[in-house]
Design a protein around this motif. Structure first.
Motif, mmCIF file in Angstrom:
data_model
loop_
_atom_site.group_PDB
_atom_site.id
_atom_site.type_symbol
_atom_site.label_atom_id
_atom_site.label_comp_id
_atom_site.label_asym_id
_atom_site.label_seq_id
_atom_site.Cartn_x
_atom_site.Cartn_y
_atom_site.Cartn_z
ATOM 1 N N ILE A 1 37.687 49.387 104.170
ATOM 2 C CA ILE A 1 38.307 48.370 103.322
ATOM 3 C C ILE A 1 37.295 47.951 102.252
ATOM 4 O O ILE A 1 36.111 47.800 102.540
ATOM 5 C CB ILE A 1 38.700 47.127 104.151
ATOM 6 N N PHE A 2 37.781 47.767 101.028
ATOM 7 C CA PHE A 2 36.944 47.248 99.948
ATOM 8 C C PHE A 2 37.806 46.283 99.151
ATOM 9 O O PHE A 2 38.928 46.614 98.764
ATOM 10 C CB PHE A 2 36.463 48.393 99.049
ATOM 11 N N ARG A 3 37.284 45.067 98.914
ATOM 12 C CA ARG A 3 38.049 44.057 98.187
ATOM 13 C C ARG A 3 37.175 43.394 97.134
ATOM 14 O O ARG A 3 36.056 42.977 97.411
ATOM 15 C CB ARG A 3 38.581 43.009 99.164
ATOM 16 N N ARG A 4 37.704 43.320 95.907
ATOM 17 C CA ARG A 4 37.078 42.569 94.811
ATOM 18 C C ARG A 4 38.044 41.465 94.430
ATOM 19 O O ARG A 4 39.190 41.736 94.085
ATOM 20 C CB ARG A 4 36.862 43.462 93.583
ATOM 21 N N ARG A 5 37.567 40.232 94.485
ATOM 22 C CA ARG A 5 38.423 39.090 94.157
ATOM 23 C C ARG A 5 37.763 38.294 93.038
ATOM 24 O O ARG A 5 36.593 37.947 93.123
ATOM 25 C CB ARG A 5 38.612 38.211 95.384
ATOM 26 N N HIS A 6 38.550 38.023 91.995
ATOM 27 C CA HIS A 6 38.132 37.178 90.876
ATOM 28 C C HIS A 6 39.149 36.052 90.753
ATOM 29 O O HIS A 6 40.155 36.031 91.455
ATOM 30 C CB HIS A 6 38.085 37.984 89.574
ATOM 31 N N ALA A 7 38.916 35.159 89.838
ATOM 32 C CA ALA A 7 39.825 34.024 89.668
ATOM 33 C C ALA A 7 41.244 34.472 89.327
ATOM 34 O O ALA A 7 42.217 33.902 89.814
ATOM 35 C CB ALA A 7 39.289 33.089 88.589
ATOM 36 N N ALA A 8 41.390 35.510 88.499
ATOM 37 C CA ALA A 8 42.718 35.904 88.012
ATOM 38 C C ALA A 8 43.344 37.068 88.759
ATOM 39 O O ALA A 8 44.541 37.315 88.626
ATOM 40 C CB ALA A 8 42.624 36.256 86.526
ATOM 41 N N ASP A 9 42.557 37.830 89.521
ATOM 42 C CA ASP A 9 43.144 38.988 90.186
ATOM 43 C C ASP A 9 42.337 39.400 91.412
ATOM 44 O O ASP A 9 41.232 38.905 91.646
ATOM 45 C CB ASP A 9 43.281 40.174 89.224
ATOM 46 N N GLU A 10 42.921 40.301 92.162
ATOM 47 C CA GLU A 10 42.275 40.828 93.356
ATOM 48 C C GLU A 10 42.658 42.295 93.496
ATOM 49 O O GLU A 10 43.823 42.665 93.333
ATOM 50 C CB GLU A 10 42.727 40.052 94.591
ATOM 51 N N THR A 11 41.673 43.132 93.782
ATOM 52 C CA THR A 11 41.905 44.550 94.030
ATOM 53 C C THR A 11 41.473 44.856 95.446
ATOM 54 O O THR A 11 40.374 44.479 95.870
ATOM 55 C CB THR A 11 41.104 45.431 93.043
ATOM 56 N N PHE A 12 42.342 45.524 96.178
ATOM 57 C CA PHE A 12 42.085 45.869 97.570
ATOM 58 C C PHE A 12 42.228 47.383 97.720
ATOM 59 O O PHE A 12 43.247 47.944 97.311
ATOM 60 C CB PHE A 12 43.108 45.157 98.460
#
Length: 189
Positions: free
Chosen positions: A153-164
């Motif tokens: 699993i790899f997740r990048r979360r920012h204020a406006a979006d999230e990629t999983f």
């Protein structure tokens, strides 16, 4: 005696979860979930990095209702350029220059400073989460206890979006050079 017991507890606790040390050169196939203000989008693709040759690519398609969006980010730091395609027409390419001497970012470099963030069950499998948070952003990787050096699993979360990303495959080998070819859509016309 209390000191010995405390040291043993710390040793046992530390032994339970091995900090991941994931190869920065890899090939992978991924399932993608992308969350943004327009909704939740699903897709499939690849994420390949040749860290030694200073190249990386994230290339996937997202299903958005009846439309398909192509997303490709080709990082060619060896050519001092990042090429991006993010369109429904599948042909809109932008590029930006990167400073000479810069290196493609280490995909898993954050793990050196990460902390164990607990567990997450995904598709009935429990993963150990390691991550880092700063300035409203968060990056997390999930591994198995018995396979701590292979991401699932790899997740990048920012204020406006999230990629999983869910890694269907992950190999610590370099992709063929053709994987990093500049898309025809990005070539001068």
């Amino acid at each position: 005696m209390k000191l010995v017991v405390a040291l043993l507890l710390v040793a046992v606790s530390s032994a339970q979860h091995t900090r991941p040390n994931i190869s920065e050169t890899f090939t992978s196939t991924i399932d993608v979930e992308f969350h943004d203000p327009t909704g939740l989008h699903f897709g499939v693709g690849v994420w390949d990095v040749d860290y030694q040759k200073n190249m990386a690519v994230e290339n996937y398609t997202l299903e958005e209702g009846k439309q398909t969006r192509r997303v490709e980010v080709l990082q060619r730091f060896d050519k001092e350029t990042i090429y991006s395609i993010n369109s429904y027409e599948h042909n809109d390419c932008t590029h930006r220059n990167v400073p000479k001497g810069d290196h493609v970012p280490a995909a898993f470099g954050f793990l050196q400073n990460s902390t164990h963030m607990g567990t997450q069950t995904f598709h009935h499998i429990e993963y150990q989460l390691w991550g880092i948070s700063a300035g409203g952003a968060e990056i997390v990787v999930g591994v198995l206890d018995n396979e701590p050096h292979r991401p699932y699993i790899f997740r990048r979360r920012h204020a406006a979006d999230e990629t999983f990303y869910y890694f269907m495959t992950f190999n610590a080998t370099a992709a063929p050079a053709s994987t990093f070819e500049i898309p025809a859509e990005c070539m001068p016309k």
